[in-house]
Design an enzyme around this catalytic site. Structure first.
Site, PDB file in Angstrom:
ATOM      1  N   ALA A   1       0.841  -1.205   0.000  1.00  0.00           N
ATOM      2  CA  ALA A   1       0.000   0.000   0.000  1.00  0.00           C
ATOM      3  C   ALA A   1       0.872   1.249   0.000  1.00  0.00           C
ATOM      4  CB  ALA A   1      -0.946  -0.011   1.195  1.00  0.00           C
TER       5      ALA A   1
ATOM      6  N   LYS B   1       2.041  -4.634   4.971  1.00  0.00           N
ATOM      7  CA  LYS B   1       2.746  -4.964   6.221  1.00  0.00           C
ATOM      8  C   LYS B   1       2.169  -4.226   7.427  1.00  0.00           C
ATOM      9  CE  LYS B   1       7.351  -5.533   5.538  1.00  0.00           C
ATOM     10  NZ  LYS B   1       8.717  -5.065   5.272  1.00  0.00           N
TER      11      LYS B   1
ATOM     12  N   VAL C   1       3.910 -10.022   3.250  1.00  0.00           N
ATOM     13  CA  VAL C   1       4.029 -10.986   2.146  1.00  0.00           C
ATOM     14  C   VAL C   1       5.349 -11.718   2.343  1.00  0.00           C
ATOM     15  CG1 VAL C   1       4.191 -11.258  -0.358  1.00  0.00           C
ATOM     16  CG2 VAL C   1       2.691  -9.501   0.608  1.00  0.00           C
TER      17      VAL C   1
ATOM     18  N   GLU D   1      18.173  15.786  -0.186  1.00  0.00           N
ATOM     19  CA  GLU D   1      17.014  16.239   0.604  1.00  0.00           C
ATOM     20  C   GLU D   1      17.257  16.004   2.101  1.00  0.00           C
ATOM     21  OE1 GLU D   1      13.344  14.655  -1.124  1.00  0.00           O
ATOM     22  OE2 GLU D   1      13.210  16.531  -2.256  1.00  0.00           O
TER      23      GLU D   1
ATOM     24  N   LYS E   1       7.154  22.443  -4.015  1.00  0.00           N
ATOM     25  CA  LYS E   1       7.352  21.116  -3.409  1.00  0.00           C
ATOM     26  C   LYS E   1       6.178  20.772  -2.485  1.00  0.00           C
ATOM     27  CE  LYS E   1      10.018  17.584  -2.139  1.00  0.00           C
ATOM     28  NZ  LYS E   1       9.842  16.382  -2.932  1.00  0.00           N
TER      29      LYS E   1
HETATM   30  P1  FAD Z   1       6.635   2.254  -1.589  1.00  0.00           P
HETATM   31  O1  FAD Z   1       6.165   3.629  -1.448  1.00  0.00           O
HETATM   32  O2  FAD Z   1       7.977   1.854  -1.101  1.00  0.00           O
HETATM   33  O3  FAD Z   1       5.534   1.294  -0.911  1.00  0.00           O
HETATM   34  C1  FAD Z   1       5.702  -0.084  -0.766  1.00  0.00           C
HETATM   35  C2  FAD Z   1       4.683  -0.580   0.225  1.00  0.00           C
HETATM   36  O4  FAD Z   1       4.807  -2.010   0.331  1.00  0.00           O
HETATM   37  C3  FAD Z   1       4.874  -0.043   1.652  1.00  0.00           C
HETATM   38  O5  FAD Z   1       3.633   0.286   2.211  1.00  0.00           O
HETATM   39  C4  FAD Z   1       5.518  -1.211   2.396  1.00  0.00           C
HETATM   40  O6  FAD Z   1       5.213  -1.223   3.776  1.00  0.00           O
HETATM   41  C5  FAD Z   1       4.854  -2.386   1.695  1.00  0.00           C
HETATM   42  N1  FAD Z   1       5.638  -3.621   1.788  1.00  0.00           N
HETATM   43  C6  FAD Z   1       6.947  -3.795   1.515  1.00  0.00           C
HETATM   44  N2  FAD Z   1       7.292  -5.076   1.694  1.00  0.00           N
HETATM   45  C7  FAD Z   1       6.179  -5.729   2.087  1.00  0.00           C
HETATM   46  C8  FAD Z   1       5.894  -7.070   2.441  1.00  0.00           C
HETATM   47  N3  FAD Z   1       6.843  -8.021   2.395  1.00  0.00           N
HETATM   48  N4  FAD Z   1       4.640  -7.397   2.821  1.00  0.00           N
HETATM   49  C9  FAD Z   1       3.659  -6.454   2.863  1.00  0.00           C
HETATM   50  N5  FAD Z   1       3.863  -5.158   2.548  1.00  0.00           N
HETATM   51  C10 FAD Z   1       5.107  -4.808   2.177  1.00  0.00           C
HETATM   52  N6  FAD Z   1       9.626  10.350  -5.615  1.00  0.00           N
HETATM   53  C11 FAD Z   1       9.036  11.430  -6.169  1.00  0.00           C
HETATM   54  O7  FAD Z   1       8.344  11.295  -7.192  1.00  0.00           O
HETATM   55  N7  FAD Z   1       9.158  12.666  -5.605  1.00  0.00           N
HETATM   56  C12 FAD Z   1       9.848  12.875  -4.459  1.00  0.00           C
HETATM   57  O8  FAD Z   1       9.940  14.010  -3.974  1.00  0.00           O
HETATM   58  C13 FAD Z   1      10.482  11.758  -3.842  1.00  0.00           C
HETATM   59  N8  FAD Z   1      11.157  11.914  -2.688  1.00  0.00           N
HETATM   60  C14 FAD Z   1      11.717  10.821  -2.081  1.00  0.00           C
HETATM   61  C15 FAD Z   1      12.392  11.029  -0.878  1.00  0.00           C
HETATM   62  C16 FAD Z   1      12.976   9.949  -0.242  1.00  0.00           C
HETATM   63  C17 FAD Z   1      13.699  10.166   1.061  1.00  0.00           C
HETATM   64  C18 FAD Z   1      12.880   8.650  -0.812  1.00  0.00           C
HETATM   65  C19 FAD Z   1      13.508   7.475  -0.116  1.00  0.00           C
HETATM   66  C20 FAD Z   1      12.215   8.450  -2.013  1.00  0.00           C
HETATM   67  C21 FAD Z   1      11.625   9.536  -2.657  1.00  0.00           C
HETATM   68  N9  FAD Z   1      10.940   9.393  -3.877  1.00  0.00           N
HETATM   69  C22 FAD Z   1      10.352  10.478  -4.475  1.00  0.00           C
HETATM   70  C23 FAD Z   1      10.788   8.065  -4.497  1.00  0.00           C
HETATM   71  C24 FAD Z   1       9.451   7.463  -4.051  1.00  0.00           C
HETATM   72  O9  FAD Z   1       9.340   7.481  -2.651  1.00  0.00           O
HETATM   73  C25 FAD Z   1       9.277   6.032  -4.555  1.00  0.00           C
HETATM   74  O10 FAD Z   1       9.476   6.021  -5.947  1.00  0.00           O
HETATM   75  C26 FAD Z   1       7.892   5.524  -4.216  1.00  0.00           C
HETATM   76  O11 FAD Z   1       7.747   5.417  -2.831  1.00  0.00           O
HETATM   77  C27 FAD Z   1       7.618   4.180  -4.870  1.00  0.00           C
HETATM   78  O12 FAD Z   1       6.306   3.792  -4.572  1.00  0.00           O
HETATM   79  P2  FAD Z   1       5.940   2.255  -4.433  1.00  0.00           P
HETATM   80  O13 FAD Z   1       4.455   2.178  -4.266  1.00  0.00           O
HETATM   81  O14 FAD Z   1       6.552   1.458  -5.504  1.00  0.00           O
HETATM   82  O15 FAD Z   1       6.638   1.768  -3.099  1.00  0.00           O
HETATM   83  P1  NAD Z   2      19.863   7.756  -6.861  1.00  0.00           P
HETATM   84  O1  NAD Z   2      20.212   6.514  -7.583  1.00  0.00           O
HETATM   85  O2  NAD Z   2      19.101   8.795  -7.559  1.00  0.00           O
HETATM   86  O3  NAD Z   2      21.191   8.443  -6.298  1.00  0.00           O
HETATM   87  C1  NAD Z   2      22.178   7.670  -5.646  1.00  0.00           C
HETATM   88  C2  NAD Z   2      23.506   8.407  -5.648  1.00  0.00           C
HETATM   89  O4  NAD Z   2      24.455   7.618  -4.923  1.00  0.00           O
HETATM   90  C3  NAD Z   2      24.078   8.606  -7.053  1.00  0.00           C
HETATM   91  O5  NAD Z   2      24.451   9.952  -7.187  1.00  0.00           O
HETATM   92  C4  NAD Z   2      25.264   7.652  -7.088  1.00  0.00           C
HETATM   93  O6  NAD Z   2      26.319   8.115  -7.906  1.00  0.00           O
HETATM   94  C5  NAD Z   2      25.677   7.613  -5.619  1.00  0.00           C
HETATM   95  N1  NAD Z   2      26.453   6.413  -5.281  1.00  0.00           N
HETATM   96  C6  NAD Z   2      26.289   5.146  -5.731  1.00  0.00           C
HETATM   97  N2  NAD Z   2      27.215   4.327  -5.197  1.00  0.00           N
HETATM   98  C7  NAD Z   2      27.962   5.073  -4.360  1.00  0.00           C
HETATM   99  C8  NAD Z   2      29.078   4.799  -3.515  1.00  0.00           C
HETATM  100  N3  NAD Z   2      29.616   3.572  -3.404  1.00  0.00           N
HETATM  101  N4  NAD Z   2      29.603   5.821  -2.786  1.00  0.00           N
HETATM  102  C9  NAD Z   2      29.085   7.070  -2.876  1.00  0.00           C
HETATM  103  N5  NAD Z   2      28.048   7.387  -3.679  1.00  0.00           N
HETATM  104  C10 NAD Z   2      27.486   6.404  -4.404  1.00  0.00           C
HETATM  105  O7  NAD Z   2      19.094   7.263  -5.535  1.00  0.00           O
HETATM  106  P2  NAD Z   2      18.183   8.056  -4.490  1.00  0.00           P
HETATM  107  O8  NAD Z   2      18.711   9.414  -4.251  1.00  0.00           O
HETATM  108  O9  NAD Z   2      18.031   7.131  -3.342  1.00  0.00           O
HETATM  109  O10 NAD Z   2      16.807   8.182  -5.245  1.00  0.00           O
HETATM  110  C11 NAD Z   2      16.039   7.011  -5.549  1.00  0.00           C
HETATM  111  C12 NAD Z   2      14.896   7.385  -6.465  1.00  0.00           C
HETATM  112  O11 NAD Z   2      13.979   8.228  -5.783  1.00  0.00           O
HETATM  113  C13 NAD Z   2      15.354   8.147  -7.704  1.00  0.00           C
HETATM  114  O12 NAD Z   2      14.568   7.751  -8.786  1.00  0.00           O
HETATM  115  C14 NAD Z   2      15.036   9.582  -7.368  1.00  0.00           C
HETATM  116  O13 NAD Z   2      14.734  10.336  -8.529  1.00  0.00           O
HETATM  117  C15 NAD Z   2      13.814   9.439  -6.480  1.00  0.00           C
HETATM  118  N6  NAD Z   2      13.763  10.571  -5.546  1.00  0.00           N
HETATM  119  C16 NAD Z   2      13.192  11.717  -6.002  1.00  0.00           C
HETATM  120  C17 NAD Z   2      13.165  12.817  -5.180  1.00  0.00           C
HETATM  121  C18 NAD Z   2      12.526  14.081  -5.684  1.00  0.00           C
HETATM  122  O14 NAD Z   2      11.943  14.076  -6.758  1.00  0.00           O
HETATM  123  N7  NAD Z   2      12.601  15.169  -4.933  1.00  0.00           N
HETATM  124  C19 NAD Z   2      13.716  12.747  -3.891  1.00  0.00           C
HETATM  125  C20 NAD Z   2      14.307  11.565  -3.458  1.00  0.00           C
HETATM  126  C21 NAD Z   2      14.334  10.477  -4.321  1.00  0.00           C
END
Ligand code: FAD
Ligand code: NAD
Length: 403
Positions: free
Chosen positions: A11, A38, A81, A170, A378
């Site tokens: 979810a 979960k 799962v 971030e 944002k």
């Molecule tokens: P998730 O959001 O990871 O959801 C997966 C779900 O599955 C969760 O509810 C989890 O509890 C559940 N789950 C996992 N394993 C199990 C299991 N075994 N059994 C039951 N349930 C389970 N993307 C953007 O577009 N804009 C942003 O600004 C952005 N900022 C981000 C900032 C951070 C710090 C991070 C880490 C990511 C960010 N991302 C952003 C990326 C974005 O969060 C992911 O692409 C997105 O969450 C993916 O959605 P999803 O539904 O695939 O998985």
């Molecule tokens: P990412 O793959 O975008 O960035 C990972 C970074 O770690 C890269 O710059 C890579 O060169 C570096 N890296 C890899 N191996 C390394 C090593 N051994 N030592 C040091 N650096 C290393 O991953 P993310 O930042 O976790 O983002 C994951 C996804 O979530 C991406 O698709 C991103 O676009 C998305 N996201 C989006 C936002 C937003 O839109 N504001 C915010 C957070 C995440």
């Protein structure tokens, strides 16, 4: 005729949006929709860096799943799962076994450690709400311990962030605001604290607009954050990380906290599901189905789709996951009616990367934004995601309104 069972796993943005869209399209007696997750809450993964730094309360990041689903149409099962077998159409969970007519896998991302020694054991990862709590509490524990110990170890106050991708940047933005508060709270002189971001690539936010990247680095450096660029982390130990600075040149950074934010992979359960995958991501068909399994859809970070313009995969983002969910829901309904499925076409609106509460950079519909404008954008994006799932009531309950 027996009603089809639609089983949705996860979810997150992908799974929950699929269910919310399905419940609008499917009548009460037309299908059994089962959502397995979960926890009994959804969390905004995109806000986890804030909860990790301690700038947002963890309960603000999550909300009850039951509050946004139509209980007359969707059965929610709180369970983990444990295994998926698409050949026998069986899903094992901590609440028993399920079968399906249509399966949607939306189990999300896991941090990628690329097999680097020690990272699994000694680094923390911004993975979910409780992992965020651990990071916040670990940093506070280091500050509190430094303040009370007789022989003070300043390395306790060093935080290494691995990866200068969007997650790393971030998180650093939030730390930049949180560290002065922690220093005041625990009577720690600011100059004792070190926050170092280690990035393997030759630049911060590789591939993003250079002008915006320059702004971000300037703003973060002004808050005291150091960057070590082009220096991959090669090992983590209980004392810190080893980074590679040249062919044969290494440096050890002693640190009390290491947060690994250097990339993501799909959920490991995919690897044993019987579906072909790469780092637990499935290269999906154009209509979001798993190749060879016409009753299985993959949504969100477990799906991999190539952008034909760049010949590179679309980045795994919440933006794309929520758009995919709309197509997945429509395609399941089409299959139920014996109609053809439609292709998923992403509508990329841009990227905004926050640099703390009041600052950000963004490239939105071809327009570059920095500072307050980007930061407001944002918050609009964050609130829109809430609106898409839970409408106005959810925005009022969990939304971000402080400008
Ligand atoms: P998730 O959001 O990871 O959801 C997966 C779900 O599955 C969760 O509810 C989890 O509890 C559940 N789950 C996992 N394993 C199990 C299991 N075994 N059994 C039951 N349930 C389970 N993307 C953007 O577009 N804009 C942003 O600004 C952005 N900022 C981000 C900032 C951070 C710090 C991070 C880490 C990511 C960010 N991302 C952003 C990326 C974005 O969060 C992911 O692409 C997105 O969450 C993916 O959605 P999803 O539904 O695939 O998985
Ligand atoms: P990412 O793959 O975008 O960035 C990972 C970074 O770690 C890269 O710059 C890579 O060169 C570096 N890296 C890899 N191996 C390394 C090593 N051994 N030592 C040091 N650096 C290393 O991953 P993310 O930042 O976790 O983002 C994951 C996804 O979530 C991406 O698709 C991103 O676009 C998305 N996201 C989006 C936002 C937003 O839109 N504001 C915010 C957070 C995440």
């Amino acid at each position: 005729m027996k009603r089809p069972t639609i089983l949705v796993l996860g979810a997150g943005y992908g799974g929950l949006s699929t269910v919310v869209n399905l419940q609008k399209l499917v009548g009460t007696d037309e299908a059994d929709i089962i959502l397995v997750n979960k926890n009994d809450y959804h969390y905004e993964s995109t806000w986890l860096h804030e909860a990790s730094a301690g700038t947002l309360r963890p309960d603000q990041v999550r909300y009850d799943i039951q509050g946004v689903i139509n209980k007359s149409k969707v059965q929610f099962v709180k369970a983990t799962v444990e295994g998926i077998d698409v050949n026998t159409k069986k899903v094992a969970t901590s609440a028993g076994e399920y079968t399906y007519d249509y399966l949607v896998i939306g189990l999300g991302f896991e941090g990628e450690t690329f097999g680097i020694t020690g990272l699994d054991k000694y680094a923390l990862s911004i993975a979910n709400v409780n992992a965020a709590r651990q990071i916040r509490d670990h940093i506070e524990y280091q500050f509190a311990t430094w303040s009370t110990e007789e022989n003070r170890d300043d390395a306790r106050l060093t935080i290494v962030v691995g990866g200068a991708g969007f997650s790393g940047i971030e998180f650093l933005g939030e730390l930049g605001n949180r560290i002065p508060e922690l220093c005041e709270e625990y009577d720690v002189p600011k100059e004792k604290v070190r926050v170092v971001c280690v990035e393997a690539a030759p630049m911060v936010l590789p591939g993003f607009d250079p002008e915006l990247v320059e702004y971000a680095v300037r703003q973060l450096e002004a808050k005291g954050i150091e960057f070590s660029i082009g220096t991959p982390v090669v090992e983590a130990t209980p004392e810190g990380v080893k980074i590679k600075k040249g062919e044969e040149e290494f440096e050890f950074i002693k640190a009390g906290t290491v947060v690994w934010a250097a990339g993501v992979r799909g959920n490991r359960l995919i690897e044993t599901s019987g579906i072909e995958n790469m780092r637990a991501r499935v290269k999906v068909e154009k209509d979001m189905r798993a190749p060879g399994f016409p009753d299985v859809f993959i949504v969100g970070d477990c799906a991999l789709m190539i952008n034909e313009e760049t010949n590179r995969p679309y980045p795994p983002t919440a933006q794309i996951a929520m758009q995919q969910a709309v197509t997945v829901a429509k395609n399941i309904v089409a299959l139920m009616k014996g109609e053809n499925t439609k292709e998923f076409v992403p509508e990329l609106k841009g990227t905004v990367c926050s640099l703390g509460e009041h600052d950000a950079i963004g490239d939105v519909m071809g327009r570059k934004l920095t500072g307050t404008k980007a930061s407001i954008m944002k918050k609009v994006i964050d609130n829109r995601a809430l609106f898409m799932i839970g409408g106005v009531p959810l925005v009022l309950k969990k939304g971000k309104f402080k400008l």
